[in-house]
Design a protein around this motif. Sequence first.
Motif, PDB file in Angstrom:
ATOM      1  N   PRO A   1      -3.657  -2.151  -4.647  1.00 23.99           N
ATOM      2  CA  PRO A   1      -4.369  -3.251  -5.303  1.00 23.99           C
ATOM      3  C   PRO A   1      -3.497  -4.110  -6.214  1.00 23.99           C
TER       4      PRO A   1
ATOM      5  N   LEU B   1      -5.891  -3.363   2.232  1.00 21.97           N
ATOM      6  CA  LEU B   1      -5.054  -2.549   1.360  1.00 21.97           C
ATOM      7  C   LEU B   1      -5.616  -1.163   1.046  1.00 21.97           C
TER       8      LEU B   1
ATOM      9  N   SER C   1      -7.815  -7.579  -7.439  1.00 20.67           N
ATOM     10  CA  SER C   1      -7.243  -6.256  -7.659  1.00 20.67           C
ATOM     11  C   SER C   1      -8.282  -5.291  -8.228  1.00 20.67           C
TER      12      SER C   1
ATOM     13  N   TYR D   1       3.916  -8.328   0.593  1.00 17.71           N
ATOM     14  CA  TYR D   1       3.106  -9.524   0.363  1.00 17.71           C
ATOM     15  C   TYR D   1       2.200  -9.808   1.565  1.00 17.71           C
TER      16      TYR D   1
ATOM     17  N   TYR E   1       1.292 -14.275   2.011  1.00 16.26           N
ATOM     18  CA  TYR E   1       0.095 -13.612   1.485  1.00 16.26           C
ATOM     19  C   TYR E   1      -1.167 -14.459   1.588  1.00 16.26           C
TER      20      TYR E   1
ATOM     21  N   LEU F   1     -10.486  -4.190  -5.331  1.00 14.27           N
ATOM     22  CA  LEU F   1      -9.759  -3.289  -4.436  1.00 14.27           C
ATOM     23  C   LEU F   1      -9.577  -1.912  -5.069  1.00 14.27           C
TER      24      LEU F   1
ATOM     25  N   ALA G   1      -2.309  -7.633  -5.061  1.00 14.70           N
ATOM     26  CA  ALA G   1      -3.118  -8.833  -5.297  1.00 14.70           C
ATOM     27  C   ALA G   1      -2.698  -9.511  -6.598  1.00 14.70           C
TER      28      ALA G   1
ATOM     29  N   GLY H   1      -6.624  -9.112   1.255  1.00 13.70           N
ATOM     30  CA  GLY H   1      -6.474  -7.855   0.541  1.00 13.70           C
ATOM     31  C   GLY H   1      -7.362  -6.716   1.004  1.00 13.70           C
TER      32      GLY H   1
ATOM     33  N   VAL I   1      -1.453  -8.496   1.972  1.00 14.74           N
ATOM     34  CA  VAL I   1      -2.575  -9.167   1.304  1.00 14.74           C
ATOM     35  C   VAL I   1      -3.192 -10.234   2.206  1.00 14.74           C
TER      36      VAL I   1
END
Length: 474
Positions: free
Chosen positions: A359, A266, A421, A244, A149, A424, A362, A263, A247
Amino acid sequence: MDAAGRTRARLLGRFLLASLAGTLLLAVIDTAAASNAAVSLSNAASGNDLDVPRWLYVMTGGATIGASAVLASFVTDRRFIERAHESRVVLPSRGVVRRWAVRAARGFGLVALAYVVWQGFAGPQVPTVNAAVILVFAGVRAGLTMFAYLVADPWPALNPWRTLAQRLPSLDRPYPERLGRWPAVVGFLALIWIETTTAVNAVPAMLSWALVGYTAVTLAGTVVFSPATWFRYGDPVAVAFRFYGAVAPLRWTDGGLSLRPPGFRLPDSDLVDGRDDVAFVVALVWELTFTGFVTTSAGAVVVRSIVGGGVPPLAVYALLFVGGYAAFLAAYRYAARRSRRVSETYLPTRTLLVRFAPPLLAIAAGYHLAHYFTFFVTLTPRLADVLASPLSPAANPVVLTVPWWFGALPMTFVLIGHLLSIWLAHTTAYGTFPARMQAIRSQFPFVAVMIGYTVVSLWLLSLPTTAPPFLGGG
């Protein structure tokens, strides 16, 4: 830059500054070190006492997430958000170099699997010096997952079971569509249960037997269906690395290596497309919370008190494991239902469940980094020694002693994961709803759940650690 552009830049800057300020505030607080996951080479991590009240430390983290979500909601220009997430850099790469790199990785993965199984049976039955335990837990569970990640997902090339499966015949039976990734969800939870409640991290021979059993199940799945199908839907390790890896900033494309901020792929990805995928994402978040809880003093008190009432220890751990996962999943589903209600949309709840799940990856990455970064750094000399001299690793391996400021890193990683997160989820909302107020209101239930996750994780990081009671002598 026009006035509107300057306004957007200032709002985004305020979001980042507020996020950074909250993170730094918690980073400078001298707290107990984050526990390693329950399954690692060390049973407990040393830590310092809190210099501030624990409630203040935990609430500050939750307030940081909430304030960042409020500031992010002021960034309402869709074109600005789209440009930010569509920006990328493509690094050209030669096809022949990639092919040879993949071949080398496949050969290395195959040799590594054979070596780990052999070392587990034939090597010293002391986990701190056995190469199999070091490679599996420090090399793969910690280091390789972090690489997935933080940089790019290497597992499709390294996966030794895929290399073996491609050389076996396959019945190519049609995979039942209704199963989706539920076999991977069940398999992942089973692996975490085995890792937590058995001695696979302490008895190398048991680890080798577990790998032999996993090999048999995996190859059987590839023979019945096909390697491509099984590793996409049924294999828990492959699915975990794939999630993973979504990300990661780097990804192979037809034109070469594509570089984007972590990320940012995503919100527009098709990674999550059903309730089974949502369940797997939540499982990634929950498993690190569970292993963190059972290695804290508070977790030990809870377990001992329930066992003292006459409940078998394994039943207690099963209740905590399954019940906690169900609670995390129920909280996220409740957020999706509330989001549908407050945003006054005709979109079904299932659509919101699927759209807002990526999200959370993350958060899972931040949790994993918080649990394993210090563990991986301290064991780097052992890992390097095994790789440099696989047939005769050192009898008295070196362990790094990390400086005091490493104690601030776990909480920093948790907060960074949550802040990413939040952003996102903000981007996802604007890609889902046509009206700005709909997009803003839709985020609030999910932000509330994220704040809850933050408070729980920071509380766990603030607690002193101990060996899980009734497991392996704890």
